[in-house]
Design a protein around this motif. Structure first.
Motif, PDB file in Angstrom:
ATOM      1  N   THR A  48       0.833  -1.198   0.000  1.00 26.51           N
ATOM      2  CA  THR A  48       0.000   0.000   0.000  1.00 26.51           C
ATOM      3  C   THR A  48       0.868   1.248   0.000  1.00 26.51           C
ATOM      4  OG1 THR A  48      -1.845   1.134   1.085  1.00 26.51           O
ATOM      5  CG2 THR A  48      -0.171   0.173   2.522  1.00 26.51           C
ATOM      6  N   PHE A  49       0.276   2.335  -0.439  1.00 21.95           N
ATOM      7  CA  PHE A  49       0.896   3.635  -0.238  1.00 21.95           C
ATOM      8  C   PHE A  49       0.703   4.000   1.233  1.00 21.95           C
ATOM      9  CE2 PHE A  49       0.175   3.933  -4.821  1.00 21.95           C
ATOM     10  CZ  PHE A  49       1.387   4.463  -5.234  1.00 21.95           C
ATOM     11  N   VAL A  50       1.737   4.462   1.876  1.00 18.43           N
ATOM     12  CA  VAL A  50       1.681   4.820   3.296  1.00 18.43           C
ATOM     13  C   VAL A  50       0.612   5.887   3.547  1.00 18.43           C
ATOM     14  CG1 VAL A  50       3.029   5.862   5.171  1.00 18.43           C
ATOM     15  CG2 VAL A  50       4.065   4.131   3.701  1.00 18.43           C
ATOM     16  N   GLU A  51       0.422   6.786   2.598  1.00 19.25           N
ATOM     17  CA  GLU A  51      -0.547   7.876   2.759  1.00 19.25           C
ATOM     18  C   GLU A  51      -1.929   7.538   2.195  1.00 19.25           C
ATOM     19  OE1 GLU A  51       0.049  10.721   4.415  1.00 19.25           O
ATOM     20  OE2 GLU A  51       2.076  10.006   4.869  1.00 19.25           O
ATOM     21  N   ALA A  52      -2.199   6.275   1.900  1.00 21.60           N
ATOM     22  CA  ALA A  52      -3.484   5.885   1.310  1.00 21.60           C
ATOM     23  C   ALA A  52      -4.638   6.102   2.280  1.00 21.60           C
ATOM     24  CB  ALA A  52      -3.440   4.420   0.885  1.00 21.60           C
ATOM     25  N   ARG A  53      -5.792   6.347   1.716  1.00 21.43           N
ATOM     26  CA  ARG A  53      -7.016   6.539   2.505  1.00 21.43           C
ATOM     27  C   ARG A  53      -7.280   5.322   3.400  1.00 21.43           C
ATOM     28  NH1 ARG A  53     -12.210   7.691  -1.086  1.00 21.43           N
ATOM     29  NH2 ARG A  53     -11.081   6.179  -2.302  1.00 21.43           N
ATOM     30  N   LYS A  54      -7.046   4.112   2.886  1.00 17.90           N
ATOM     31  CA  LYS A  54      -7.298   2.914   3.692  1.00 17.90           C
ATOM     32  C   LYS A  54      -6.409   2.866   4.936  1.00 17.90           C
ATOM     33  CE  LYS A  54      -4.617  -0.156   0.668  1.00 17.90           C
ATOM     34  NZ  LYS A  54      -4.558   0.728  -0.477  1.00 17.90           N
ATOM     35  N   VAL A  55      -5.195   3.384   4.827  1.00 19.60           N
ATOM     36  CA  VAL A  55      -4.283   3.403   5.982  1.00 19.60           C
ATOM     37  C   VAL A  55      -4.845   4.318   7.069  1.00 19.60           C
ATOM     38  CG1 VAL A  55      -1.971   4.046   6.774  1.00 19.60           C
ATOM     39  CG2 VAL A  55      -2.245   2.809   4.612  1.00 19.60           C
ATOM     40  N   ARG A  56      -5.317   5.486   6.687  1.00 17.76           N
ATOM     41  CA  ARG A  56      -5.929   6.405   7.673  1.00 17.76           C
ATOM     42  C   ARG A  56      -7.160   5.760   8.321  1.00 17.76           C
ATOM     43  NH1 ARG A  56      -5.068   9.858   3.381  1.00 17.76           N
ATOM     44  NH2 ARG A  56      -7.290  10.091   2.976  1.00 17.76           N
ATOM     45  N   GLN A  57      -7.956   5.065   7.510  1.00 15.15           N
ATOM     46  CA  GLN A  57      -9.147   4.413   8.045  1.00 15.15           C
ATOM     47  C   GLN A  57      -8.772   3.302   9.026  1.00 15.15           C
ATOM     48  OE1 GLN A  57     -11.004   3.343   4.332  1.00 15.15           O
ATOM     49  NE2 GLN A  57     -11.897   5.380   4.056  1.00 15.15           N
ATOM     50  N   ILE A  58      -7.744   2.527   8.693  1.00 15.98           N
ATOM     51  CA  ILE A  58      -7.293   1.437   9.562  1.00 15.98           C
ATOM     52  C   ILE A  58      -6.690   1.983  10.853  1.00 15.98           C
ATOM     53  CG2 ILE A  58      -5.508  -0.358   9.725  1.00 15.98           C
ATOM     54  CD1 ILE A  58      -6.260  -1.013   6.735  1.00 15.98           C
ATOM     55  N   GLU A  59      -6.010   3.112  10.772  1.00 16.48           N
ATOM     56  CA  GLU A  59      -5.457   3.715  11.991  1.00 16.48           C
ATOM     57  C   GLU A  59      -6.565   4.093  12.968  1.00 16.48           C
ATOM     58  OE1 GLU A  59      -3.048   6.849  10.351  1.00 16.48           O
ATOM     59  OE2 GLU A  59      -1.312   5.521  10.121  1.00 16.48           O
ATOM     60  N   LEU A  88      -0.479  -1.164   9.560  1.00 16.75           N
ATOM     61  CA  LEU A  88       0.542  -0.810   8.587  1.00 16.75           C
ATOM     62  C   LEU A  88       1.906  -1.127   9.168  1.00 16.75           C
ATOM     63  CD1 LEU A  88       1.371   0.585   5.903  1.00 16.75           C
ATOM     64  CD2 LEU A  88       1.497   2.713   7.236  1.00 16.75           C
ATOM     65  N   ASP A  89       2.744  -1.787   8.371  1.00 19.15           N
ATOM     66  CA  ASP A  89       4.121  -2.073   8.781  1.00 19.15           C
ATOM     67  C   ASP A  89       5.048  -1.409   7.769  1.00 19.15           C
ATOM     68  OD1 ASP A  89       6.570  -3.079   9.630  1.00 19.15           O
ATOM     69  OD2 ASP A  89       5.813  -5.118   9.900  1.00 19.15           O
ATOM     70  N   THR A  90       5.877  -0.494   8.242  1.00 18.68           N
ATOM     71  CA  THR A  90       6.841   0.178   7.358  1.00 18.68           C
ATOM     72  C   THR A  90       8.276  -0.192   7.730  1.00 18.68           C
ATOM     73  OG1 THR A  90       6.797   2.139   8.772  1.00 18.68           O
ATOM     74  CG2 THR A  90       5.331   2.139   6.840  1.00 18.68           C
ATOM     75  N   SER A  91       8.428  -1.240   8.513  1.00 13.17           N
ATOM     76  CA  SER A  91       9.783  -1.657   8.887  1.00 13.17           C
ATOM     77  C   SER A  91      10.539  -2.142   7.644  1.00 13.17           C
ATOM     78  CB  SER A  91       9.737  -2.777   9.932  1.00 13.17           C
ATOM     79  OG  SER A  91       9.271  -3.980   9.341  1.00 13.17           O
ATOM     80  N   ARG A  92      11.828  -2.005   7.693  1.00 18.86           N
ATOM     81  CA  ARG A  92      12.683  -2.462   6.586  1.00 18.86           C
ATOM     82  C   ARG A  92      12.450  -3.949   6.331  1.00 18.86           C
ATOM     83  NH1 ARG A  92      17.415  -4.331   4.591  1.00 18.86           N
ATOM     84  NH2 ARG A  92      18.591  -2.960   3.228  1.00 18.86           N
ATOM     85  N   GLU A  93      12.372  -4.723   7.397  1.00 21.95           N
ATOM     86  CA  GLU A  93      12.169  -6.165   7.275  1.00 21.95           C
ATOM     87  C   GLU A  93      10.869  -6.489   6.531  1.00 21.95           C
ATOM     88  OE1 GLU A  93      12.595  -9.826  10.276  1.00 21.95           O
ATOM     89  OE2 GLU A  93      11.074  -8.359  10.880  1.00 21.95           O
TER      90      GLU A  93
END
Length: 141
Positions: A48-59, A88-93
């Motif tokens: 996903t894009f980090v700034e996606a609408r779904k990410v805000r909704q999930i937060e 959302l996971d943005t870790s390098r791993e």
């Protein structure tokens, strides 16, 4: 692993187009297509894009619903209805572990700051078979 879990895992481990529902800021459901694949522990992931609408909704509300399993509309095969919690996971791993060349059309590599991985942990899955009147239900133990 019991038979139902095995059948569910066989569907989830295939990369596929799925419908992901989240809850909007005003409490309404919103569905969009995502490409998913699950790991052996049945955690379902999609880019996903980090700034996606779904990410805000999930937060705001991590409860999600996913429908997947039908890859050809001309074939009547079992499909899944999944309730889970997403994050959302943005870790390098996570980003490097999920990266595929297909994502290079969208992101500038696994270190692109716009790229993240949604992780959906199911707690209830309905295995729906067209030959059965009621779904079989798996729940997280």
């Amino acid at each position: 692993m019991d038979d139902l879990t095995r059948r569910i895992a066989a569907i989830l481990r295939q990369p596929q187009l799925a419908g992901l529902a989240t809850i909007t800021e005003d409490g309404k459901p919103w569905v969009r297509y995502v490409m998913t694949v699950a790991s052996r522990d049945m955690v379902i992931r999609c880019a996903t894009f980090v700034e996606a609408r779904k990410v805000r909704q999930i937060e705001k509300n991590p409860e999600v619903h996913l429908t997947c399993g039908v890859t050809d509309p001309h074939e009547m095969v079992p499909y899944l209805q999944i309730q889970g919690r997403a994050r959302l996971d943005t870790s390098r791993e996570a980003r490097h572990g999920f990266w595929t060349s297909m994502l290079a059309k969208i992101f500038d590599g696994p270190d692109d700051p716009k790229y993240g991985v949604l992780e959906i942990t199911p707690y209830r899955i309905e295995y729906c078979d067209v030959a059965a009147p009621e779904p079989q239900v798996w729940t997280a133990g």
